[in-house]
Design an enzyme around this catalytic site. Structure first.
Site, PDB file in Angstrom:
ATOM      1  N   LYS A 163       0.840  -1.205   0.000  1.00  0.00           N
ATOM      2  CA  LYS A 163       0.000   0.000   0.000  1.00  0.00           C
ATOM      3  C   LYS A 163       0.873   1.252   0.000  1.00  0.00           C
ATOM      4  O   LYS A 163       1.912   1.296   0.674  1.00  0.00           O
ATOM      5  CB  LYS A 163      -0.901  -0.045   1.242  1.00  0.00           C
ATOM      6  N   SER A 223      -9.365   1.974   2.455  1.00  0.00           N
ATOM      7  CA  SER A 223      -8.309   2.662   1.734  1.00  0.00           C
ATOM      8  C   SER A 223      -7.281   1.742   1.079  1.00  0.00           C
ATOM      9  O   SER A 223      -6.424   2.200   0.332  1.00  0.00           O
ATOM     10  CB  SER A 223      -7.586   3.616   2.691  1.00  0.00           C
ATOM     11  N   ILE A 238      -7.943   0.694   9.742  1.00  0.00           N
ATOM     12  CA  ILE A 238      -8.417   1.356  10.954  1.00  0.00           C
ATOM     13  C   ILE A 238      -9.933   1.523  10.913  1.00  0.00           C
ATOM     14  O   ILE A 238     -10.576   1.668  11.935  1.00  0.00           O
ATOM     15  CB  ILE A 238      -7.719   2.728  11.133  1.00  0.00           C
ATOM     16  N   GLY A 239     -10.495   1.475   9.684  1.00  0.00           N
ATOM     17  CA  GLY A 239     -11.938   1.623   9.486  1.00  0.00           C
ATOM     18  C   GLY A 239     -12.437   0.699   8.394  1.00  0.00           C
ATOM     19  O   GLY A 239     -13.177   1.110   7.514  1.00  0.00           O
ATOM     20  N   SER A 264     -10.366  -0.852   6.237  1.00  0.00           N
ATOM     21  CA  SER A 264      -9.569  -0.581   5.036  1.00  0.00           C
ATOM     22  C   SER A 264      -8.927  -1.812   4.421  1.00  0.00           C
ATOM     23  O   SER A 264      -8.497  -1.774   3.271  1.00  0.00           O
ATOM     24  CB  SER A 264      -8.477   0.452   5.348  1.00  0.00           C
TER      25      SER A 264
END
Length: 498
Positions: free
Chosen positions: A85, A160, A181-182, A184
């Protein structure tokens, strides 16, 4: 030697090419060549691997081939090409998180996970695309443009870690290193029909991830983890990257609990296809329900719509507040000043995301500490829950991959769930439900849904029971719930930068 088959249905997983490397049936250089050919085939359609150096990868592959011939292989990952990433540092390359202002700034050293993978002999191909600031369920920015879903380029691959999932799905790399974290890692795996693991919090060092002044190894809630085309691929990558770093490594060693179960019938399974706090579209919920009934037929103990004994609305509030608190470190002074203004004007009882993104970012340390007591209550409830169950099966996201939409801010957008508009941020419930307390979550493909698009299931296990989540995902794969290759690419008009 035989070049790996790149035809539809011929996207070999990491474990398979690792066996071929060990047997001398394929070389690392040939694997790099195959990935570069896939990149040429797919780049115009999906724009996933946005920074690459195939020359340097080929040189590293040659070194790996020489090690193997000399009987000095470094293990399973030696010679296997991977991507990472964009938010992870690679020495000499920019780490921007999609921010054009950072495009000219080169990293001085590799992130810890990149360093560890290289030390294991894995061959770095390049970096995969992200949204600006890593804050979207899509992956686009002003530097690298838009990444598209290989199964349907009019739709998102997620975010993400969307470039990560799209690259692995299309065969551009054998695995990728993302972060979560959310959701991703989880929503991109679900949208693209591949496997991922969000490890237990703190298991994998995050040093060298992100931008800004604080780039430490254990950011609150955030984790680094792998994406791959097979559940069997995730464990060797996890073992290569996990474990204490720096001073912690002087005192601690990693010893993950093994999973005692060998068959699906051995598992105690809780199934939660939807939740009043975050309604899930019928196309996704139906696939999870169908999986639950199938598991019961396999002999597993399956209980329906069971939940830990906490207030889900309170957990949503604590998660979003702490999420925005930990990501506030990346805000510039002007954005933080704006957040202070919004926070001062907010009503105390307003727990909407539109408000929490400001009040969370400006939490006092005193209020942050108070929220830790709530988090520990949730963690205790999860411990009680996982004394009765081995895994919780739930959605990774509310819908299948949605149509690309780059208008406005992510928190201002909506998706359609069961024919009704739902705020995009509602999906954060499925991220924070387990993520707030640092639980491991694997995602495995169980679709396609009625639309033909991939559907994944989130497999949550108790803290540090990562190998239990992975064993369950592997058994699902063995039973046929496996990666399905996307159709051959059709190049779209370029809307990205080369």
């Amino acid at each position: 030697m035989n070049l790996p088959d790149r035809s539809p249905g011929g996207f070999p997983p990491l474990w398979e090419v690792a066996q071929q490397l060990a047997a001398g049936q394929v070389s690392s250089v040939e694997l790099v060549d195959a990935c570069e050919a896939a990149w040429r085939d797919w780049h115009g359609a999906i724009n996933a691997l946005v920074l690459s150096d195939f020359g340097a990868a080929r040189a590293a592959a040659l070194e790996s081939d020489c090690r193997r011939r000399a009987g000095q292989s470094r293990g399973v990952l030696d010679g296997v090409p991977f991507s990472v990433k964009e938010s992870f540092d690679v020495a000499g390359w920019p780490t921007t998180c999609g921010n054009p202002a950072l495009h000219a700034r080169a990293a001085q050293r590799d992130a810890v996970v990149v360093q560890r993978l290289r030390e294991a002999g894995a061959v770095l191909l390049g970096k995969t695309n992200v949204p600006l600031g890593l804050r979207d369920w899509q992956s686009y920015n002003a530097i690298y443009g838009t990444t598209r879903n290989p199964h349907d380029p009019s739709r998102t691959p997620g975010g993400s870690s969307g470039g990560s999932a799209a690259a692995v799905c299309a065969g551009l790399s054998y695995f990728d290193m993302g972060s979560d974290i959310g959701s991703s890692l989880r929503n991109p795996a679900h949208y693209c029909g591949i496997f991922s693991l969000k490890p237990s919090h703190g298991l994998v060092p995050l040093a060298g991830h992100g931008t800004g002044p604080a780039r430490f190894g254990e950011q609150d809630i955030n984790v680094a983890g792998p994406l791959a085309r097979s559940a069997r691929d995730l464990e060797p990558v996890l073992r290569a990257i996990a474990g204490p770093d720096g001073d912690d490594a002087l005192a601690y060693r990693l010893d993950l609990p093994a999973c005692p179960h060998r068959r699906l019938a051995d598992f105690r399974v809780a199934v939660l296809p939807t939740h009043p706090q975050a309604e899930v579209d019928g196309e996704v919920a139906a696939q999870i329900e169908q999986l639950g009934h199938w598991l019961a037929g396999q002999g597993a103990r399956v209980d329906w719509h069971v939940r830990p004994d906490f207030d889900a609305a309170e957990l949503w509030y604590v998660y979003v507040a702490l999420l925005r608190a930990t990501t506030a470190v990346h805000m510039d002074d002007a954005a933080y000043a704006d957040a202070l203004v919004h926070s001062a004007a907010a009503a105390a009882a307003d727990h909407s995301y539109a408000t929490l993104q400001y009040t969370g970012a400006t939490l006092s340390h005193r209020d942050w500490l108070r929220l830790q007591a709530a988090r520990e209550r949730f963690a205790a409830a999860w411990r009680r829950f996982f004394s009765a169950y081995d895994v919780l099966l739930c959605p990774a996201a509310a819908t299948t991959a949605f149509a690309l939409n780059e208008v406005g801010e992510p928190w201002q957008r909506s998706i359609t769930v069961n024919g009704r508009a739902q705020p995009m941020t509602t999906q954060l419930f499925w991220a924070g439900h387990s993520g707030l307390c640092g639980l491991p979550s694997a995602v495995a493909p169980i679709g396609p849904g009625t639309s033909g698009l991939p559907v994944g299931v989130q497999i949550v296990a108790g803290r540090y029971q990562d190998l239990t989540a992975l064993r369950f995902a592997s058994l699902l794969e063995d039973a046929g719930h496996a990666f399905r290759p996307p159709p051959r690419p059709t190049t779209l008009p370029a809307d990205h930068h080369n």
